[in-house]
Design a protein around this motif. Structure first.
Motif, short mmCIF file in Angstrom:
data_model
loop_
_atom_site.label_atom_id
_atom_site.label_comp_id
_atom_site.label_asym_id
_atom_site.label_seq_id
_atom_site.Cartn_x
_atom_site.Cartn_y
_atom_site.Cartn_z
N THR A 64 0.83 -1.20 0.00
CA THR A 64 0.00 0.00 0.00
C THR A 64 0.88 1.26 0.00
N TYR A 65 0.29 2.35 -0.44
CA TYR A 65 0.97 3.64 -0.46
C TYR A 65 1.52 3.97 0.93
N PRO A 112 -2.60 -2.91 -10.01
CA PRO A 112 -3.08 -1.58 -9.63
C PRO A 112 -2.01 -0.81 -8.84
N TYR A 113 -1.99 0.51 -9.06
CA TYR A 113 -1.09 1.41 -8.33
C TYR A 113 -1.93 2.59 -7.86
N SER A 114 -2.01 2.75 -6.54
CA SER A 114 -2.88 3.78 -5.97
C SER A 114 -2.05 4.90 -5.36
N HIS A 115 -2.53 6.11 -5.54
CA HIS A 115 -1.93 7.31 -4.97
C HIS A 115 -3.05 8.12 -4.33
N GLY A 119 -5.28 9.04 -7.58
CA GLY A 119 -6.19 7.93 -7.83
C GLY A 119 -5.45 6.62 -8.06
N THR A 120 -6.08 5.74 -8.81
CA THR A 120 -5.54 4.41 -9.08
C THR A 120 -5.41 4.20 -10.58
N HIS A 122 -4.12 1.12 -13.49
CA HIS A 122 -3.78 -0.28 -13.71
C HIS A 122 -2.77 -0.30 -14.85
#
Length: 172
Positions: A64-65, A112-115, A119-120, A122
């Motif tokens: 997670t971030y 997925p990469y969330s910030h 946002g997120t 893919h």
């Protein structure tokens, strides 16, 4: 695509090694000399590249971030006061971790990469590898410019030099 991504990452490791080889040839104090540049010192630029490599390795692994921030914060503290040899060892270590991770995944798979503010997204792992390589290339260029500003030649780490060296290895 997979072969290209792995070759690009191999180039990234090669180019980092070229920089460290060059830095071994200049007086040690050059790496700590403060200058007006993108980073205050060459050591700070190296630490930034290393920490960012950790960010993206952890992100690719699905961390997670928040956890990435905590881990990289801890790593940043551990790097305080470290010299060129310890930083170089960190680069070697993270490259081994990347290679081990690459052997366990499909590089064309999407993750997925969330910030928190952006946002997120893919993105395929191969795109993130491209980002890691681009980031390293950009900052290796900063380091070469910093070396020149301090009166020393930079390292030759252009991709074409890597390709020629790889070709020579294959032909020998």
């Amino acid at each position: 695509m997979t072969h290209d991504s792995l070759r690009l990452y191999k180039y990234n490791v090669w180019a980092n090694e070229r920089v460290f080889q060059r830095l071994q040839e200049v007086p040690r104090e050059v790496c700590e000399q403060e200058i007006q540049s993108v980073f205050p010192t060459i050591t700070q630029a190296l630490k930034h590249i290393l920490l960012t490599d950790h960010v993206w390795l952890l992100a690719m692994k699905g961390d997670t971030y928040e956890n990435v921030g905590k881990t990289v914060g801890r790593l940043s503290q551990e790097l305080e006061g470290k010299g060129l040899d310890e930083i170089h060892a960190g680069f070697i270590d993270v490259s081994k971790k990347f290679k081990d991770f690459f052997s366990q995944i499909d590089l064309n798979a999407t993750a997925p990469y969330s910030h928190p503010t952006m946002g997120t997204i893919h993105a395929p792992y191969s795109d993130i590898i491209q980002h890691v390589v681009n980031h390293g290339t950009y900052h290796r260029g900063n380091i070469s410019a910093m070396l020149r500003q301090l009166g020393h030649a930079g390292a030759s780490h252009d991709y074409i030099y890597f390709l020629f060296e790889e070709s020579q290895k294959q032909n020998s």
